[in-house]
Design a protein around this motif. Sequence first.
Motif, mmCIF file in Angstrom:
data_model
loop_
_atom_site.group_PDB
_atom_site.id
_atom_site.type_symbol
_atom_site.label_atom_id
_atom_site.label_comp_id
_atom_site.label_asym_id
_atom_site.label_seq_id
_atom_site.Cartn_x
_atom_site.Cartn_y
_atom_site.Cartn_z
ATOM 1 N N LYS A 294 0.842 -1.144 0.094
ATOM 2 C CA LYS A 294 0.058 0.208 0.040
ATOM 3 C C LYS A 294 0.623 1.411 -0.094
ATOM 4 O O LYS A 294 2.109 1.309 0.201
ATOM 5 N N ARG B 285 -6.809 3.475 -0.757
ATOM 6 C CA ARG B 285 -8.199 3.593 -0.312
ATOM 7 C C ARG B 285 -7.880 3.403 1.105
ATOM 8 O O ARG B 285 -9.013 4.222 1.791
ATOM 9 N N SER C 179 -6.537 -0.099 -4.020
ATOM 10 C CA SER C 179 -5.969 -0.643 -2.778
ATOM 11 C C SER C 179 -4.584 -0.387 -2.412
ATOM 12 O O SER C 179 -3.854 -0.185 -1.399
HETATM 13 N N1 LIG Z 1 -12.046 -12.946 -1.531
HETATM 14 C C1 LIG Z 1 -12.804 -11.777 -1.514
HETATM 15 N N2 LIG Z 1 -13.896 -11.850 -2.528
HETATM 16 N N3 LIG Z 1 -12.849 -11.174 -0.600
HETATM 17 C C2 LIG Z 1 -13.202 -9.560 -1.060
HETATM 18 C C3 LIG Z 1 -12.419 -8.768 -2.003
HETATM 19 C C4 LIG Z 1 -13.133 -7.381 -2.229
HETATM 20 C C5 LIG Z 1 -12.253 -6.828 -3.294
HETATM 21 N N4 LIG Z 1 -10.810 -6.452 -3.047
HETATM 22 C C6 LIG Z 1 -9.838 -6.479 -3.997
HETATM 23 O O1 LIG Z 1 -10.334 -6.079 -5.076
HETATM 24 C C7 LIG Z 1 -8.592 -6.267 -3.671
HETATM 25 C C8 LIG Z 1 -7.853 -7.265 -4.569
HETATM 26 C C9 LIG Z 1 -7.703 -8.584 -3.669
HETATM 27 C C10 LIG Z 1 -7.859 -8.113 -2.136
HETATM 28 C C11 LIG Z 1 -8.117 -6.666 -2.440
HETATM 29 C C12 LIG Z 1 -8.289 -5.684 -1.427
HETATM 30 C C13 LIG Z 1 -8.195 -5.721 0.116
HETATM 31 C C14 LIG Z 1 -6.949 -5.087 0.723
HETATM 32 O O2 LIG Z 1 -6.872 -3.752 0.600
HETATM 33 P P1 LIG Z 1 -8.006 -2.729 1.123
HETATM 34 O O3 LIG Z 1 -9.463 -3.455 1.051
HETATM 35 O O4 LIG Z 1 -7.478 -2.686 2.478
HETATM 36 O O5 LIG Z 1 -7.971 -1.512 0.234
HETATM 37 N N5 LIG Z 1 -8.306 -7.059 0.608
HETATM 38 C C15 LIG Z 1 -9.579 -7.801 0.778
HETATM 39 O O6 LIG Z 1 -10.481 -7.317 0.039
HETATM 40 C C16 LIG Z 1 -9.489 -9.081 1.601
HETATM 41 N N6 LIG Z 1 -10.708 -9.224 1.838
HETATM 42 C C17 LIG Z 1 -8.715 -9.951 0.925
HETATM 43 C C18 LIG Z 1 -8.755 -11.305 1.796
HETATM 44 C C19 LIG Z 1 -8.205 -11.187 3.095
HETATM 45 C C20 LIG Z 1 -8.404 -12.326 3.677
HETATM 46 C C21 LIG Z 1 -8.683 -13.470 3.571
HETATM 47 C C22 LIG Z 1 -9.480 -13.875 2.063
HETATM 48 C C23 LIG Z 1 -9.444 -12.563 1.173
HETATM 49 C C24 LIG Z 1 -12.640 -5.404 -3.648
HETATM 50 N N7 LIG Z 1 -13.750 -5.347 -4.612
HETATM 51 O O7 LIG Z 1 -12.407 -4.210 -3.073
#
Ligand SMILES: N=C(N)NCCC[C@H](NC(=O)[C@@H]1CCC/C1=C\[C@H](COP(=O)(O)O)NC(=O)[C@@H](N)Cc1ccccc1)C(N)=O
Length: 161
Positions: free
Chosen positions: A48, A53, A152
């Motif tokens: 990051k 965000r 992100s």
């Molecule tokens: N497995 C899913 N469906 N989880 C929902 C994804 C939501 C999606 N996330 C993204 O697109 C980016 C790319 C991958 C990770 C990510 C962002 C963030 C980190 O960035 P920040 O939100 O602080 O900006 N990590 C996540 O979301 C975490 N739940 C990923 C995760 C963590 C632990 C276990 C499984 C998945 C979005 N539409 O925002």
Amino acid sequence: ELPQNWEVRHSRTYSKDYYFNTLTKESRWDPPPMGENERIRASHLLIKHKDSRRPSSWKEMLTPHLFSLSLPQEKILRTKEEALEILKRHQKRIETGETTLSAAATTESDCSSARRGGDLGHFERGQMQKPFEDAAFALEVGQLSEPVFTDSGVHLILRTA
Ligand SMILES: N=C(N)NCCC[C@H](NC(=O)[C@@H]1CCC/C1=C\[C@H](COP(=O)(O)O)NC(=O)[C@@H](N)Cc1ccccc1)C(N)=O
């Protein structure tokens, strides 16, 4: 040909064929769309920066602040360019086999998936931010992406299934 787990069955009641998903047990009259790789699995390493965000991470809370007596730094201060440089160093170490994405993500990723070696589990189109989705679905299984920018931060993505 049909997407994974789908097969054609015959309905005697209506004396016509229908489509059945042996995994989800879903049945339907019209053929399921042949989506391009509907569901994949991937791991990622997220670095990051101050314009992310959500410019905070589990790492920033735990980093020992030797030189400051203040509370652990909540806000990530590095610039986007610095984040890219950090990520490119990890990319090189992974590509040369010096480390793996999973090992690097575990200690370096600013995403909470770090605790799972960066594993995001399976996901379909429509779940991740578009740049991440497009990059991930373009990868072959086992392939590592170039740096990918989302709201992100900057990601390295490894498609695992
Ligand atoms: N497995 C899913 N469906 N989880 C929902 C994804 C939501 C999606 N996330 C993204 O697109 C980016 C790319 C991958 C990770 C990510 C962002 C963030 C980190 O960035 P920040 O939100 O602080 O900006 N990590 C996540 O979301 C975490 N739940 C990923 C995760 C963590 C632990 C276990 C499984 C998945 C979005 N539409 O925002």
